[in-house]
Scaffold this motif. Structure first.
Motif, short mmCIF file in Angstrom:
data_model
loop_
_atom_site.label_atom_id
_atom_site.label_comp_id
_atom_site.label_asym_id
_atom_site.label_seq_id
_atom_site.Cartn_x
_atom_site.Cartn_y
_atom_site.Cartn_z
N PRO A 81 0.84 -0.94 -0.25
CA PRO A 81 -0.15 0.09 0.03
C PRO A 81 1.08 1.19 0.37
O PRO A 81 0.52 1.91 -0.53
N SER A 87 2.45 1.72 -3.42
CA SER A 87 1.35 2.54 -4.93
C SER A 87 0.36 3.38 -4.17
O SER A 87 0.49 4.49 -5.67
N LEU A 88 1.04 3.94 -2.91
CA LEU A 88 0.68 5.17 -3.26
C LEU A 88 1.69 6.94 -2.84
O LEU A 88 1.10 7.70 -3.69
N CYS A 110 -4.62 2.79 -8.31
CA CYS A 110 -3.63 2.50 -6.99
C CYS A 110 -4.06 3.52 -5.49
O CYS A 110 -4.18 3.11 -4.70
N TYR A 111 -4.63 4.48 -5.55
CA TYR A 111 -5.21 5.32 -5.11
C TYR A 111 -6.29 3.99 -3.82
O TYR A 111 -6.56 4.37 -3.20
N SER A 145 -4.73 1.58 -2.27
CA SER A 145 -4.49 1.55 -0.94
C SER A 145 -4.96 2.30 -0.42
O SER A 145 -5.11 2.14 1.00
N THR A 177 -3.20 6.14 3.69
CA THR A 177 -3.22 6.71 2.86
C THR A 177 -4.00 8.23 2.38
O THR A 177 -3.91 8.90 1.81
#
Length: 289
Positions: free
Chosen positions: A9, A12-13, A226-227, A230, A238
């Motif tokens: 995560p 990804s963030l 990705c958002y 996350s 996030t």
């Protein structure tokens, strides 16, 4: 495997924030050569076409969500698409990023997070860091007008609404499907704006400009995916991790454009980083069924 699940995560963030921090600069460069509606049409149509294979899956789950949820998603997405891009033309990238850094607190409050004393201290440190960042990066620039400020604030509120509403969509759709839905909304809305405006002019367009628009269009689904991922896997990280966007923008300017890292900038980085860690760690996430 647990270690990888924890770090994914965050990765990804960081991918999301890197894309977002680059968008204002890319948009400003492209909008110097093409009209706003042309830029939006090219960028979001590409994103919609890219996600077209998932259309059947997204339609199948539509009835499982209320019309209010759909209305909030559609309206907030359309406002983000137009108002945010318009605001980029009116203000500096620094102002744009800093104003949008107000989003995490509003998102957290709407999702019923509770702030402990340590979390509030972290939030104050982050705000202090943002103030230093703004003073350092915008010291020589002219203040923007009230209309531009209202545009940025409207875009900010639209982003808050979008973030809150996708937590409801997580119960029905996976991250790829949510990305596809948002891409379809963006493609249809931007195409409608393009047709309604009738402004097909291209001023001094070049292959680098076209390439920048294409790249931003392709990267848009990646940032949305990705958002969403996350938010699903590490919600608090996030939400408050969005405070790191100015830092990433600063480092991009340093690495790519050779911008100077001043003492104010370094102080801002330290305050924002420490404050973000504190508010993420000590804010209390509500228990949800």
């Amino acid at each position: 495997m647990n270690g990888l699940a924890r770090i994914l995560p965050l990765i990804s963030l960081l991918v999301t924030l890197t894309i977002w921090a680059s968008v204002p600069t890319v948009a400003k460069a492209a909008l110097a050569h093409v009209s706003l509606v042309t830029y939006l049409m090219l960028r979001y149509t590409l994103a919609g076409l890219f996600m077209l294979p998932y259309l059947k899956q997204t339609v199948a789950g539509a009835s499982r969500l209320s019309w209010r949820s759909w209305a909030v998603l559609v309206v907030s997405s359309c406002m983000i698409i137009y108002v945010q891009t318009w605001a980029i033309q009116q203000v500096t990238a620094s102002w744009y990023i800093v104003v949008f850094s107000s989003c995490p607190v509003l998102i957290a409050l709407l999702l019923r997070y509770r702030f402990t004393t340590r979390a509030v201290a972290g939030l104050l440190a982050t705000v202090g860091g943002l103030a230093l960042y703004l003073q350092d990066s915008h010291a020589a620039g002219a203040p923007f007008q009230l209309g531009a400020l209202l545009g940025v604030l409207t875009g900010m509120l639209a982003w808050v609404a979008y973030t809150v509403i996708i937590t409801r969509f997580h119960a029905v759709y996976n991250d790829t499907q949510i990305t596809a839905i948002c891409s379809y909304i963006g493609a249809l809305f931007s195409l409608m704006l393009f047709i309604a405006a009738g402004d097909y002019s291209v001023r001094q367009a070049s292959w680098p400009v076209a390439g920048a628009i294409i790249v931003s269009g392709v990267l848009m689904p990646l940032s949305l995916w990705c958002y969403s991922y996350s938010m699903r896997k590490a919600e608090a990280l996030t939400i408050f991790g969005q405070y790191l966007e100015p830092l990433i923008g600063l480092f991009i300017a340093f690495l790519v454009f050779g911008a100077e890292l001043t003492a104010f900038a370094c102080g801002a980085v330290a305050l924002i980083l420490c404050g973000t860690i504190a508010v993420t760690r000590y804010s209390v996430k509500p228990v949800r069924p």
